[in-house]
Design an enzyme around this catalytic site. Structure first.
Site, short mmCIF file in Angstrom:
data_model
loop_
_atom_site.label_atom_id
_atom_site.label_comp_id
_atom_site.label_asym_id
_atom_site.label_seq_id
_atom_site.Cartn_x
_atom_site.Cartn_y
_atom_site.Cartn_z
N GLY A 21 41.67 1.39 25.55
CA GLY A 21 41.09 1.64 26.87
C GLY A 21 40.80 3.08 27.22
O GLY A 21 40.74 3.42 28.41
N GLY A 463 34.93 42.46 -21.41
CA GLY A 463 34.30 43.61 -22.05
C GLY A 463 34.25 44.85 -21.20
O GLY A 463 33.58 45.84 -21.56
N SER A 532 40.03 43.66 -10.52
CA SER A 532 39.81 43.59 -9.06
C SER A 532 39.33 42.20 -8.65
O SER A 532 38.18 42.01 -8.28
CB SER A 532 38.82 44.66 -8.60
OG SER A 532 37.64 44.67 -9.33
#
Length: 643
Positions: A21, A463, A532
């Protein structure tokens, strides 16, 4: 209907099992509080008569035509109503499991909640789930409405049993409801006035209870939190725009921006359509300009120095999961914290909570519809608040496949503030900039090239070091001032005190960035060769020297890097002998918009080096040649520098 903006405001979510309801209740509230637009009630009556269907109170708030056709609520709708004491924003949240994501979005904004239970059907699994979910999302003020009392002939015994059983359940999850109210939304019993059918009930009506809710501490009394929504440029000004979630802000205040840990004073506060103002408070959307041009972007959070949010890459959370696929330990998801969007890994699922029995279950995944306690590890650091300290900033939403897949609240219990390890401020006093009288242009003309940073980023084995060594030799042989910074020559000295935890990685990169910026300022071409792994760390380094930073992505797949593994590091990491190893037990975030990509799988080392030499000549040498020519033409006495 016109709302008085100076009246107190309450944001209310209404939840309940399907067909208990909710829409009927909202329709009744709108009608009985005289909150409907003029003519709305009559228009719905006429529409029902024209279509040959009985009038339904729920039609007053149905937002979509399909809701009427299907007989269900399928969207989270915000509707305003007014009580004698306050303005209320009703957030009607759907009850179907497949629509629970909307409920999370709605409930996460709420100050209080109404939980609807059907007197005839009694307490259902969803009733318990909703109660726990509201607690999980930090909604502290809850009233329970036992609806459809007309269908059970207003029987007090049925109401009291539901009240007793549901109160016991809520108490077991740490929730103390404000009240239980027997109602009939269809007939209007106890909505605004006491019910003649239930003289045995002596409590407040629904509207009266809403006026009695005590909302938590005013947001403006909490510490300042100003998440940056966007940065705009008008004329010469940079305006940081957003909504103040808590606290107050004044012109002249010194702000601390998290997670970068930078500071600046508020120069002006911009407000639209008003003229410039000198202060603003929680709830206001404003723009500010700063006295210093520091690096700030969307997702950063401004606060005062005292009472700042915590900085962390790990936190615990109670969450509710709605994703189609289970949430799994070790997988990564997008989290939305205020205006920030960050990637985070599920570091551990401490336990899953059965919403029915409240049993804590050990698991490696969280299935749809379940509640769990999870430890998150974010990529980079994030600014967060413990929910108990600041509810506005202690909530988050989980996004999966561009969809809301869950939400929860943050707990920092057991986790420390990493701010001290994140971009520390200068502690020394009486520090002044010194001009030694040699400009970057003079250094560039003398050297034959400008200074700058070639920031190599990539997986271990991609690399980076090999290319850095050969590039340094090639540039040196050409007479350039060049120096290579590498993990081996930095971690033995400058950063010998740092390990490989996420916070130590961030500090390692920050220090390298500062050192590289000094080299570049001295006119040197710096080749910085570091994994990083976090985008945020690379953005911070760019912010240190934005004009001379060049992000070079040394690209190679994890599979290729593992095959190369000249140092045997991947093998050790796979064996669990190296913790937090990038690509294996720690994430690597590829650059989104690198200045140059060097693909070491597709190119030979010689080709890679040659591509970088050309890049240097184009960006570091050619501009200086043009500068030299302009200088000679402009003065008539330029003698050249050998270029």
């Amino acid at each position: 209907m016109t709302m008085n903006s100076h009246r107190p405001q309450l944001k209310l979510v209404i939840v309940g099992h399907v067909d208990h309801g909710k829409s009927t209740l909202v329709g009744r509230l709108l009608h009985d509080t005289h909150s409907l637009p003029d003519g709305k009630f009559e228009a719905i009556q006429a529409s029902c008569k024209k279509r040959g269907m009985p009038f339904e109170w729920s039609f007053l708030m149905d937002a979509l035509q399909t809701e009427r056709d299907q007989g269900i609520t399928i969207d989270t709708t915000q509707i305003w109503l007014k009580t004698p004491q306050r303005n209320i924003v009703i957030i009607d949240a759907p009850g179907h499991k497949e629509f629970l994501k909307n409920m999370i979005t709605g409930a996460a904004q709420a100050d209080a909640a109404l939980v609807l239970i059907d007197a005839h059907e009694g307490i259902r699994e969803q009733s318990k789930r909703h109660g726990y979910l509201l607690h999980l999302l930090g909604v502290q003020h809850i009233a329970v409405l036992v609806n459809k009392m007309d269908m059970v002939k207003y029987d007090e015994k049925i109401f009291r049993k539901i009240e007793r059983d549901y109160r016991d359940y809520l108490k077991s999850v740490g929730v103390e409801p404000a009240c239980f109210i027997p109602i009939s939304a269809r007939e209007g019993d106890c909505i605004t006035e006491p019910s003649a059918q239930m003289k045995w009930y002596q409590g407040s009506s629904v509207v009266a209870s809403l006026d009695h809710f005590n909302v938590a501490t005013p947001d403006e009394a909490l510490p300042l939190r100003f998440p940056i929504q966007d940065v705009y440029k008008f004329d010469e000004r940079r305006i940081l725009a957003g909504r103040i979630e808590s606290g107050t802000l004044h012109v002249g205040d010194t702000l601390l921006f998290s997670p970068t840990n930078t500071r600046a004073k508020v120069a002006t506060i911009e407000s639209w359509p008003e003229e410039k103002i000198t202060q603003a408070a929680a709830g206001q959307s404003v723009g500010i300009t700063l006295s210093d041009q520091i690096f700030v972007e969307r997702g950063h959070v401004a606060s005062h120095v005292e009472g700042a949010p915590m900085i962390t890459n790990q936190f615990r959370a109670r969450l509710f999961w709605l994703g189609r696929k289970p949430l799994e330990a070790g997988k990564r998801y997008k989290l939305k914290l205020a205006t920030a969007e960050i990637m985070a890994e599920v570091k551990a699922i401490e336990h899953v909570i059965d919403a029915e029995s409240l049993e804590q279950i050990k698991a490696t995944k969280v299935e749809r519809g379940n509640v769990a306690v999870v430890v998150w590890r974010t990529r980079g650091v994030a600014a967060v608040d413990d929910y108990n300290a600041n509810a506005k900033m202690g909530r988050f939403v989980i996004v999966q496949d561009y969809d809301v897949a869950g939400g929860g609240i943050i707990s920092m219990d057991g986790f420390f503030d990493q701010r001290a390890a994140t971009a520390p401020q200068v502690k020394s006093k009486n520090i002044f900039d010194v001009d030694f009288g040699v400009t970057p242009e003079q250094r560039a003309l003398a050297n034959g090239h400008s200074g700058g940073i070639l920031w190599f980023t990539g997986l271990s084995g991609s690399g980076k070091s090999t290319i850095a060594k050969q590039l340094q030799r090639r540039l040196f042989d050409k007479g350039y001032h060049v120096f290579a910074l590498d993990g081996d020559n930095v971690r033995k000295g400058l950063n010998r005190d740092l390990g490989f935890s996420p916070q130590d990685r961030s500090e390692n990169i920050r220090r390298v960035g500062e050192a590289a910026a000094l080299f570049a300022q001295a006119g040197t071409i710096v080749i910085s060769s570091f994994i990083s792994p976090y985008r945020e760390d690379r953005r911070r380094v760019r912010a240190i020297a934005p004009d001379v930073f060049h992000n070079i992505y040394i690209k190679a797949s994890l599979e290729t890097c593992e095959k190369r593994d000249s140092k045997g590091l991947y093998k050790q990491a796979r064996a669990g002998k190296i913790a937090e190893f990038t690509g294996i037990s720690a994430p690597y975030e590829e650059p989104e918009n690198p200045d140059l990509v060097i693909d070491t799988e597709a190119m030979s080392i010689e080709d890679c080096v040659q591509a970088l030499v050309k890049y240097v000549e184009h960006h570091f040498v050619e501009p200086v040649k043009n500068l030299a020519i302009e200088g000679a033409e402009g003065t008539g006495d330029y003698t050249g520098t050998g270029i």
